[in-house]
Design a protein around this motif. Structure first.
Motif, PDB file in Angstrom:
ATOM      1  N   UNK A 332     -18.802  34.548   1.868  1.00 16.21           N
ATOM      2  CA  UNK A 332     -18.783  35.182   3.424  1.00 16.21           C
ATOM      3  C   UNK A 332     -17.423  34.032   4.321  1.00 16.21           C
ATOM      4  N   UNK A 333     -17.020  34.174   4.776  1.00 22.68           N
ATOM      5  CA  UNK A 333     -16.245  33.692   6.405  1.00 22.68           C
ATOM      6  C   UNK A 333     -17.190  32.701   7.815  1.00 22.68           C
ATOM      7  N   UNK A 334     -17.206  31.622   7.284  1.00 27.88           N
ATOM      8  CA  UNK A 334     -17.815  30.766   8.556  1.00 27.88           C
ATOM      9  C   UNK A 334     -17.312  31.317   9.606  1.00 27.88           C
ATOM     10  N   UNK A 335     -16.346  31.727  10.016  1.00 26.11           N
ATOM     11  CA  UNK A 335     -15.656  31.683  11.836  1.00 26.11           C
ATOM     12  C   UNK A 335     -13.739  32.428  11.211  1.00 26.11           C
ATOM     13  N   UNK A 381     -11.553  27.662  -2.740  1.00 26.25           N
ATOM     14  CA  UNK A 381     -10.443  28.572  -2.113  1.00 26.25           C
ATOM     15  C   UNK A 381     -10.813  29.649  -2.057  1.00 26.25           C
ATOM     16  N   UNK A 382     -10.489  30.216  -0.697  1.00 30.92           N
ATOM     17  CA  UNK A 382     -10.536  31.753  -0.683  1.00 30.92           C
ATOM     18  C   UNK A 382      -9.632  32.472  -0.368  1.00 30.92           C
ATOM     19  N   UNK A 383      -9.440  34.039  -0.857  1.00 36.66           N
ATOM     20  CA  UNK A 383      -8.252  34.300  -1.277  1.00 36.66           C
ATOM     21  C   UNK A 383      -8.315  35.834  -0.071  1.00 36.66           C
ATOM     22  N   UNK A 384      -7.889  35.339   0.448  1.00 43.58           N
ATOM     23  CA  UNK A 384      -6.977  36.152   1.977  1.00 43.58           C
ATOM     24  C   UNK A 384      -6.161  37.490   1.663  1.00 43.58           C
ATOM     25  N   UNK A 385      -5.961  38.621   1.679  1.00 45.57           N
ATOM     26  CA  UNK A 385      -5.140  39.476   1.310  1.00 45.57           C
ATOM     27  C   UNK A 385      -3.577  39.672   1.963  1.00 45.57           C
ATOM     28  N   UNK A 386      -3.044  40.024   1.347  1.00 43.93           N
ATOM     29  CA  UNK A 386      -1.717  39.995   1.883  1.00 43.93           C
ATOM     30  C   UNK A 386      -1.333  41.485   3.091  1.00 43.93           C
ATOM     31  N   UNK A 395     -17.097  38.707   7.040  1.00 49.39           N
ATOM     32  CA  UNK A 395     -16.501  39.311   5.889  1.00 49.39           C
ATOM     33  C   UNK A 395     -16.610  38.460   4.829  1.00 49.39           C
ATOM     34  N   UNK A 396     -16.688  39.543   3.719  1.00 47.00           N
ATOM     35  CA  UNK A 396     -16.807  38.083   2.026  1.00 47.00           C
ATOM     36  C   UNK A 396     -15.512  39.298   1.643  1.00 47.00           C
TER      37      UNK A 396
END
Length: 404
Positions: A332-335, A381-386, A395-396
């Motif tokens: 989950x994102x911290x911010x 690294x976290x992968x954030x979708x395009x 959000x995870x």
């Protein structure tokens, strides 16, 4: 450009399986198991005492007997003994076979021994097989204890040793060449000129591969010379099972890698992935002895190079040796985050396991894809979708830890 998911699928769908070899069990740690391991006999092979004490017949105690004459000792590693009768006892050690006529073990803490007699108190709960590990309760003879396509760790070695597997069938370790290119690169023991940098990509990639179980690695630096690149890659293709290049893969005047690979008959599967960092990544295969062998040409910037190795090359190599493809963790994102370009973002982050059992990540700020100093402080690294531009706190998303 293709998407991250398309690139991943093209790579994994093209990967076969390596050959196998028998190795001594003590050399199998970290390898991929390629045969089932079966129980050669029931486990445990006998009714086994689970603690130190005395072995008796529970019916004698449960009908009122409290004094048991000790007729001898049953030791671990000794053949099974027998009680003289159901009213006697044998001292017994943990791991020893339960004597015939006995059906339970009374722990030493519940016993008072005077001379050769064991005195038992009232109120003990003694039943059939109390403190006994029954024969065959773990598994029957012939049962599959380990299935193929799994990593051999200490627990797999313990099981294989228990059934007498002094040798075991595993995947061969592929020999991988790591090839950084570029005139600006000098060895790490040199003092670079102002226009030069020390080679770090190849050392980093080699360490990451070795920590992932791919221990047969060689490093070959090639300058930005098309003839030399062609000659050395041709030679590597004759004896290496895979080639991982770093640099020379974009659209610059001295980026000779894609053209040279095509000249050498390496079939391209894709180049350019809609991701940041690592957009100019290239993947293909070459043929040798009827096998299709993978070539990864990664961007030269350190963060891009390391990220693409972790996201694509290591999972592909793991599948190649027979391991199942690991599913990524979620964190989950911290911010809140905003990222506007139509690209998948691989964002280095610091991970935190919280008491709730959840994994949270704090994205790290870094200057460019060459800023490996900042990235070294992160855990993956976290992968954030395009398909998204806004990524809210809490959000995870998929999280890929760096190789250790």
């Amino acid at each position: 450009m293709i998407t991250v998911q398309e690139a991943e699928k093209l790579i994994l769908d093209s990967i076969g399986e390596t050959e196998t070899e028998n190795v001594p069990l003590e050399a199998a740690l970290g390898r991929c198991l390629r045969e089932p391991v079966l129980a050669d006999r029931a486990l445990p092979p006998f009714d086994r005492a689970t603690l130190d004490g005395i072995a008796i017949n529970s019916s004698s105690y449960n009908t009122g007997q409290r004094k048991f004459k000790i007729a001898g000792t049953a030791a671990a590693g000794a053949p099974q003994q027998e009680l003289p009768d159901v009213k006697s006892a044998l001292e017994i050690m943990t791991g020893a076979p339960l004597p015939r006529l006995a059906d339970c073990v009374v722990k030493i803490e519940d016993i008072e021994i005077k001379k050769d007699t064991a005195l038992l108190p009232d109120g003990l709960q003694l039943d059939y097989h109390t403190a006994v590990h029954p024969q065959g309760s773990d598994c029957s003879q012939g049962k599959e204890l380990l299935s193929p396509q799994r990593l051999v760790t200490a627990k797999e070695i313990a099981i294989a040793a228990s059934v007498g597997k002094s040798e075991i069938l595993v995947s061969k370790i592929p020999h991988i060449a790591i090839v950084p290119t570029g005139d600006e690169l000098v060895s790490i023991d040199q003092i670079p000129e102002p226009h030069q940098i020390r080679r770090s990509n190849d050392i980093t990639l080699a360490a990451a591969l070795k920590s992932s179980g791919f221990t047969s690695v060689e490093l070959v630096h090639i300058p930005d010379n098309p003839e030399q690149i062609e000659t050395q890659l041709r030679e590597l293709m004759t004896r290496c099972d895979s080639i991982i290049l770093a640099g020379g893969v974009s659209k610059g005047k001295y980026d000779y890698i894609p053209e040279t690979l095509a000249k050498l008959g390496v079939s391209i599967r894709f180049q350019w992935v809609s991701q940041r960092p690592g957009k100019p990544m290239w993947y293909g295969q070459f043929s040798r002895d009827g096998k299709r062998l993978p070539v990864f040409a990664l961007p030269g910037n350190p963060v891009s190079c390391f990220t693409c190795l972790r996201r694509y090359a290591i999972p592909a190599l793991e599948k190649w040796i027979g391991l199942p493809v690991n599913q990524p963790a979620y964190a989950k994102l911290e911010h809140d985050l905003t990222f506007k370009p139509e690209l998948t973002l691989f964002l280095p982050a610091i991970a935190e396991h919280r008491p709730s059992g959840e994994l949270w990540v704090k994205p790290a700020l870094f200057n460019t894809s060459g800023d490996f100093v900042s990235v070294a402080q992160t855990d993956g690294f976290i992968e954030l979708p395009k398909s998204r531009k806004v990524f809210p706190e809490g959000e995870a998303f998929q999280f890929y830890p760096w190789p250790r």
